[in-house]
Design a protein around this motif. Sequence first.
Motif, mmCIF file in Angstrom:
data_model
loop_
_atom_site.group_PDB
_atom_site.id
_atom_site.type_symbol
_atom_site.label_atom_id
_atom_site.label_comp_id
_atom_site.label_asym_id
_atom_site.label_seq_id
_atom_site.Cartn_x
_atom_site.Cartn_y
_atom_site.Cartn_z
ATOM 1 N N ALA A 64 -5.680 49.159 42.348
ATOM 2 C CA ALA A 64 -5.096 48.421 41.231
ATOM 3 C C ALA A 64 -5.857 47.127 40.961
ATOM 4 O O ALA A 64 -6.056 46.737 39.802
ATOM 5 N N LEU A 65 -6.294 46.463 42.035
ATOM 6 C CA LEU A 65 -7.079 45.234 41.872
ATOM 7 C C LEU A 65 -8.388 45.525 41.150
ATOM 8 O O LEU A 65 -8.778 44.789 40.229
ATOM 9 N N TRP A 66 -9.062 46.608 41.524
ATOM 10 C CA TRP A 66 -10.329 46.959 40.897
ATOM 11 C C TRP A 66 -10.132 47.321 39.432
ATOM 12 O O TRP A 66 -10.942 46.942 38.572
ATOM 13 N N VAL A 67 -9.042 48.021 39.112
ATOM 14 C CA VAL A 67 -8.749 48.353 37.716
ATOM 15 C C VAL A 67 -8.491 47.085 36.915
ATOM 16 O O VAL A 67 -8.969 46.945 35.778
ATOM 17 N N SER A 68 -7.757 46.137 37.493
ATOM 18 C CA SER A 68 -7.479 44.876 36.801
ATOM 19 C C SER A 68 -8.766 44.097 36.539
ATOM 20 O O SER A 68 -8.948 43.511 35.462
ATOM 21 N N VAL A 69 -9.660 44.096 37.521
ATOM 22 C CA VAL A 69 -10.936 43.389 37.347
ATOM 23 C C VAL A 69 -11.763 44.037 36.238
ATOM 24 O O VAL A 69 -12.322 43.351 35.371
ATOM 25 N N LYS A 70 -11.849 45.367 36.243
ATOM 26 C CA LYS A 70 -12.622 46.064 35.204
ATOM 27 C C LYS A 70 -12.014 45.841 33.820
ATOM 28 O O LYS A 70 -12.748 45.605 32.850
ATOM 29 N N ALA A 71 -10.690 45.910 33.734
ATOM 30 C CA ALA A 71 -10.035 45.677 32.444
ATOM 31 C C ALA A 71 -10.263 44.248 31.975
ATOM 32 O O ALA A 71 -10.549 44.008 30.791
ATOM 33 N N GLY A 72 -10.171 43.283 32.896
ATOM 34 C CA GLY A 72 -10.383 41.887 32.526
ATOM 35 C C GLY A 72 -11.798 41.611 32.070
ATOM 36 O O GLY A 72 -12.028 40.919 31.067
ATOM 37 N N LEU A 73 -12.779 42.166 32.787
ATOM 38 C CA LEU A 73 -14.178 41.956 32.407
ATOM 39 C C LEU A 73 -14.490 42.624 31.069
ATOM 40 O O LEU A 73 -15.204 42.051 30.221
ATOM 41 N N GLY A 74 -13.978 43.844 30.868
ATOM 42 C CA GLY A 74 -14.221 44.537 29.600
ATOM 43 C C GLY A 74 -13.594 43.809 28.420
ATOM 44 O O GLY A 74 -14.235 43.623 27.378
ATOM 45 N N ALA A 75 -12.332 43.391 28.583
ATOM 46 C CA ALA A 75 -11.664 42.670 27.495
ATOM 47 C C ALA A 75 -12.340 41.332 27.221
ATOM 48 O O ALA A 75 -12.470 40.909 26.058
ATOM 49 N N THR A 76 -12.796 40.667 28.283
ATOM 50 C CA THR A 76 -13.477 39.376 28.102
ATOM 51 C C THR A 76 -14.796 39.551 27.366
ATOM 52 O O THR A 76 -15.153 38.736 26.500
ATOM 53 N N ALA A 77 -15.549 40.605 27.688
ATOM 54 C CA ALA A 77 -16.822 40.855 27.003
ATOM 55 C C ALA A 77 -16.603 41.088 25.510
ATOM 56 O O ALA A 77 -17.322 40.527 24.666
ATOM 57 N N ILE A 78 -15.611 41.913 25.176
ATOM 58 C CA ILE A 78 -15.309 42.163 23.754
ATOM 59 C C ILE A 78 -14.860 40.884 23.077
ATOM 60 O O ILE A 78 -15.281 40.567 21.955
#
Length: 271
Positions: A64-78
């Motif tokens: 869950a932590l890894w999914v949150s990190v990936k979602a946060g990085l992807g949303a931040t990039a966009i």
Amino acid sequence: MRLGRTARIALRTAAGLGFAVIYVPLVLVLLNSLNPDRSAGWPPPGLTGRWWSVAAHNPGVRQALWVSVKAGLGATAIALVLGTLLAFAVARYRFFGRDTVSFLVVLPIALPGIVTGIALNSAFGTVLEPLGVGLGLFTVIVGHATFCVVVVFNNVVARLRRTAGSYEEAAQDLGASGWRAFVDVTFPLVRSALLAGALLAFALSFDEIVVTTFTAGPGVQTLPLWIFDNMARPRQAPVVNVVAAVLVLLSVIPVYLAQRLSADTATSSRV
């Protein structure tokens, strides 16, 4: 303006009560994560780091932590790309509907999360599912980006409005191309605003749960969703407290750094 002694005491008392309402529950979560008992009894009979070790070795928490990190990085990039482009359009150019565009960009942050979540869920089901793209990490990233764009836009547009466009014009008068003027002049001026916006966007995405609930498909579980799903399981209570404490700490760090960046930039501009 000078305040009387009674007014100062009243303001300090009100401020203290306000901070207590906000931060005492967070302190209790941290203390309960160190409670050796499985129940959240008070006061705790002692302190232990056992549950932190259990949480660190829990495969569900780590995933869950890894999914949150990936979602946060992807949303931040966009958000960085779209928010920056929109900020430059609104701050540097005059066109019909500019105020409307600015309002529409900021609006998602004011909408209730459940409204945004339902709208996105319906849109994804109507547009993406016929194309074979179901709910998953991609839809979570897009959903988070809708409100992360706002914080990047607000930071960058505020900086651009405090920065005279004559700097770029002077660089171009000296022979620099538009791209060279941006790289050598404009980007250094807005760099800290971009970083602060990115940190705030990541923090917003990292602890988002309402929009995530409507945009995450089966098997996609962020850290807030893991906490929500395990709160009703009594034997998981200590681990839930640990994960909640980690979520608070990981959210506080980028917000603190963004605040420091903004404060340092404001001080430098006054000097």
